[in-house]
Enzyme design. Structure first.
Site, PDB file in Angstrom:
ATOM      1  N   ARG A 181      16.876  -0.350  -4.313  1.00 59.16           N
ATOM      2  CA  ARG A 181      16.828  -1.581  -3.556  1.00 59.16           C
ATOM      3  C   ARG A 181      18.269  -1.890  -2.933  1.00 59.16           C
ATOM      4  O   ARG A 181      18.347  -1.905  -1.857  1.00 59.16           O
ATOM      5  CB  ARG A 181      16.721  -2.576  -4.456  1.00 59.16           C
ATOM      6  CG  ARG A 181      15.323  -2.958  -5.060  1.00 59.16           C
ATOM      7  CD  ARG A 181      15.374  -3.777  -6.478  1.00 59.16           C
ATOM      8  NE  ARG A 181      15.913  -3.086  -7.505  1.00 59.16           N
ATOM      9  CZ  ARG A 181      16.284  -4.028  -8.578  1.00 59.16           C
ATOM     10  NH1 ARG A 181      15.602  -5.037  -8.869  1.00 59.16           N
ATOM     11  NH2 ARG A 181      16.749  -3.279  -9.824  1.00 59.16           N
TER      12      ARG A 181
ATOM     13  N   ASP B  34      11.932  -4.577  -8.720  1.00 55.50           N
ATOM     14  CA  ASP B  34      12.216  -3.206  -8.945  1.00 55.50           C
ATOM     15  C   ASP B  34      11.204  -2.461  -8.651  1.00 55.50           C
ATOM     16  O   ASP B  34      10.255  -2.323  -9.394  1.00 55.50           O
ATOM     17  CB  ASP B  34      12.886  -2.898 -10.489  1.00 55.50           C
ATOM     18  CG  ASP B  34      13.422  -1.532 -10.710  1.00 55.50           C
ATOM     19  OD1 ASP B  34      13.336  -0.673  -9.818  1.00 55.50           O
ATOM     20  OD2 ASP B  34      13.849  -1.308 -11.729  1.00 55.50           O
TER      21      ASP B  34
ATOM     22  N   CYS C 103      22.283  -3.217  -7.361  1.00 57.41           N
ATOM     23  CA  CYS C 103      21.076  -3.389  -8.236  1.00 57.41           C
ATOM     24  C   CYS C 103      21.350  -2.534  -9.434  1.00 57.41           C
ATOM     25  O   CYS C 103      22.479  -2.510  -9.787  1.00 57.41           O
ATOM     26  CB  CYS C 103      19.881  -2.840  -7.349  1.00 57.41           C
ATOM     27  SG  CYS C 103      19.983  -0.839  -6.799  1.00 57.41           S
TER      28      CYS C 103
HETATM   29  P1  4NP Z   1      17.365   0.475  -8.464  1.00 56.22           P
HETATM   30  O1  4NP Z   1      15.741   1.111  -8.833  1.00 56.22           O
HETATM   31  O2  4NP Z   1      18.033  -0.610  -9.411  1.00 56.22           O
HETATM   32  O3  4NP Z   1      16.686  -0.573  -7.293  1.00 56.22           O
HETATM   33  O4  4NP Z   1      18.182   1.518  -7.783  1.00 56.22           O
HETATM   34  C1  4NP Z   1      16.010   1.691 -10.281  1.00 56.22           C
HETATM   35  C2  4NP Z   1      16.233   2.839 -10.207  1.00 56.22           C
HETATM   36  C3  4NP Z   1      16.402   3.823 -11.178  1.00 56.22           C
HETATM   37  C4  4NP Z   1      16.372   3.095 -12.603  1.00 56.22           C
HETATM   38  C5  4NP Z   1      15.783   1.822 -12.663  1.00 56.22           C
HETATM   39  C6  4NP Z   1      15.883   1.114 -11.417  1.00 56.22           C
HETATM   40  N1  4NP Z   1      16.096   3.975 -13.819  1.00 56.22           N
HETATM   41  O5  4NP Z   1      15.917   3.329 -14.915  1.00 56.22           O
HETATM   42  O6  4NP Z   1      16.477   4.981 -13.698  1.00 56.22           O
END
Ligand code: 4NP
Length: 155
Positions: A15, A123, A9
């Site tokens: 995720r 997300d 991800c």
């Molecule tokens: P992930 O979610 O891609 O599912 O781990 C996110 C976690 C952090 C961020 C964006 C998406 N961020 O911008 O910090």
């Protein structure tokens, strides 16, 4: 040799850690290795988001052993299957592929359930309501499908 699957991800804290934990729980560890990574570098070294940890725990899965890392081109050599959580992750991974064989390893994860529809795992980081339980349910369903396919093909 084990079949290796990588879940990817953006941050590797919401995720893909869930996807890793869920798929690993459905496959025998003596034959399969499941890992996860993020396309971004914001959270390297961190444990998963507490909301992912909580929804996993509620479903009997411990993901607290995981630490976030960034996807690298070396992962194309290491892994047999690379599953992107959303289309933006898919594009970022494919950009790094050294050859067509590497590109072919990359799939948008929900296409395993909804072929060619390019549906994203949303997300949940910025907090859509019920985001984490919804993401858990989607990943649990698609990981059932993936685990069945992998066991048929590799066991
Ligand atoms: P992930 O979610 O891609 O599912 O781990 C996110 C976690 C952090 C961020 C964006 C998406 N961020 O911008 O910090």
């Amino acid at each position: 040799m084990k079949t290796k699957i990588l879940m990817v991800c953006l941050g590797n804290i919401c995720r893909s850690p869930l996807a890793e934990g869920i798929l690993a729980s459905k496959l025998p560890s003596e034959h399969f290795f499941v890992d996860s990574a993020g396309t971004g570098d914001y959270h390297i070294g961190k444990i998963p988001d507490h909301r992912s940890v909580a929804i996993a725990k509620l479903n009997g899965i411990d993901i607290t052993y995981q630490t976030a890392r960034q996807f690298t081109p070396k992962d194309f050599e290491e892994f047999d299957y690379i599953y992107a959580m959303d289309y933006s992750n898919y594009q970022d991974i494919v950009k790094l592929a050294p050859n067509p064989e590497a590109t072919q390893k990359v799939k948008l994860i929900l296409n395993e359930l909804f072929e060619d529809e390019n549906v994203d795992v949303p997300d949940p980081y910025y907090g859509i309501e019920n985001g984490f339980p919804k993401v858990y349910e989607m990943l649990n369903q698609v990981c059932d499908e993936i685990a069945d396919k992998l066991k048929k093909k590799h066991l």
